[in-house]
Design a protein around this motif. Structure first.
Motif, PDB file in Angstrom:
ATOM      1  N   HIS A  59     -12.822  -3.112  15.539  1.00 56.91           N
ATOM      2  CA  HIS A  59     -11.623  -4.100  15.418  1.00 56.91           C
ATOM      3  C   HIS A  59     -11.814  -4.564  13.836  1.00 56.91           C
ATOM      4  N   VAL A  60     -10.888  -4.780  13.342  1.00 55.44           N
ATOM      5  CA  VAL A  60     -10.805  -5.563  11.982  1.00 55.44           C
ATOM      6  C   VAL A  60      -9.760  -6.696  11.928  1.00 55.44           C
ATOM      7  N   ILE A  62      -8.139  -9.727   9.308  1.00 57.75           N
ATOM      8  CA  ILE A  62      -8.171 -10.075   7.858  1.00 57.75           C
ATOM      9  C   ILE A  62      -7.334 -11.525   7.721  1.00 57.75           C
ATOM     10  N   TYR A  73      -6.680  -3.527   1.804  1.00 57.75           N
ATOM     11  CA  TYR A  73      -7.787  -3.668   2.981  1.00 57.75           C
ATOM     12  C   TYR A  73      -7.084  -3.425   4.368  1.00 57.75           C
ATOM     13  N   SER A  74      -5.888  -3.344   4.409  1.00 59.20           N
ATOM     14  CA  SER A  74      -5.291  -3.034   5.509  1.00 59.20           C
ATOM     15  C   SER A  74      -5.311  -1.419   5.736  1.00 59.20           C
ATOM     16  N   SER A  77      -9.001  -0.515   6.511  1.00 54.66           N
ATOM     17  CA  SER A  77      -9.071  -1.117   8.076  1.00 54.66           C
ATOM     18  C   SER A  77      -8.865   0.257   9.151  1.00 54.66           C
ATOM     19  N   THR A  81     -11.194   2.325  11.602  1.00 54.10           N
ATOM     20  CA  THR A  81     -10.953   1.808  12.987  1.00 54.10           C
ATOM     21  C   THR A  81      -9.909   2.977  13.804  1.00 54.10           C
ATOM     22  N   PRO A  85      -5.226  -3.542  11.729  1.00 54.82           N
ATOM     23  CA  PRO A  85      -5.976  -4.870  11.652  1.00 54.82           C
ATOM     24  C   PRO A  85      -5.250  -5.913  12.176  1.00 54.82           C
TER      25      PRO A  85
END
Length: 256
Positions: A59-60, A62, A73-74, A77, A81, A85
């Protein structure tokens, strides 16, 4: 494992949680010009240095105060995974009641630090985040975020003094032994340190007076890059407070 990413203006803090415990963390420079592939590779290498592979991440979560980096970053992520996120935003449960005129204006970095601090203490809390942008926030014993103060960090004190003068040199920021400097460099260092320290602790005293907290003795927590310049016997340092808060928010919001 949970990968927690706290994107601040200058530094992005990254933490790895296993069974609710922060088992490792590192920092990378926040750079809006880096591509998704560059950020992905940096994260991969930094995790490998801690003997963690992307395949270990389940999991992530943020938090970001730099909107331009959220999409990057999304996508990273999702690539790690194969799922979206959790992003600190309106609608995500935090356990903190934001009692401000416009809760959406409160930076997510301040919110996750409040969550982290409230996980340690069930009392009135004043949080100092001593970074390039310094924030001093008050959370009462009902877990209500009642607001705070935003001011320049100690590095901006030094930068402004150097840039706005023709002859004053750039100096190392340090804690001087004496208030009076006997040369220009020591005088600047003393001025920067004491101006920053007195500003922060003076604001804290003002908060305590205004909220009538003298008898309550609020817990004073210091975190951030320049925490050492403010620490004293009446405060506690908690490194990685934002990451700790992200871990707590994940536990509140994860799918059961």
């Amino acid at each position: 494992m949970l990968l927690a990413i706290d994107i601040e203006n200058k530094i992005t803090n990254v933490g790895i949680f296993e069974n609710k415990k922060l088992i490792g963390n590192f920092e990378i420079t926040t750079d809006k010009n880096k591509s998704i592939d560059e950020i992905y590779l940096i994260l991969k290498l930094m995790l490998m240095d801690k003997e963690i592979k992307f395949s270990d991440i389940d999991h992530v979560i943020i938090s970001t105060v730099v909107p331009e980096l959220l999409e990057s970053y999304s996508k990273i992520s999702q690539k790690i995974t194969n799922k979206n996120p959790i992003i600190i935003s309106p609608g995500v449960k935090t356990g903190i009641n934001i009692k401000c005129e416009n809760p959406k204006e409160v930076g997510t970095d301040r919110i996750i630090r409040a969550v982290g601090a409230s996980d340690f203490y069930d009392k009135n809390i004043i949080i100092i985040s001593a970074s390039t942008i310094t924030t001093i926030d008050y959370i009462n014993d009902k877990k209500e975020f009642l607001g705070g103060v935003i001011l320049p960090g100690i590095d901006l004190f030094e930068k402004a003094l150097h840039q706005e003068s023709a002859k004053l040199p750039q100096v190392e920021i340090l804690r001087p032994n004496k208030i009076l400097g006997n040369n220009t460099t020591k005088s600047i260092q003393s001025g920067i340190f004491h101006a920053y320290q007195n500003a922060c602790w003076g604001i804290i005293e003002n908060i305590i007076d205004e909220r009538k907290l003298k008898n309550e003795k609020p817990e004073i927590i210091i975190t951030g890059k320049y925490a050492n310049f403010l620490a004293n016997d009446s405060s506690k340092q908690i490194p990685s407070l934002g990451l700790i808060g992200l871990g707590k928010v994940f536990e509140i919001n994860k799918e059961k």
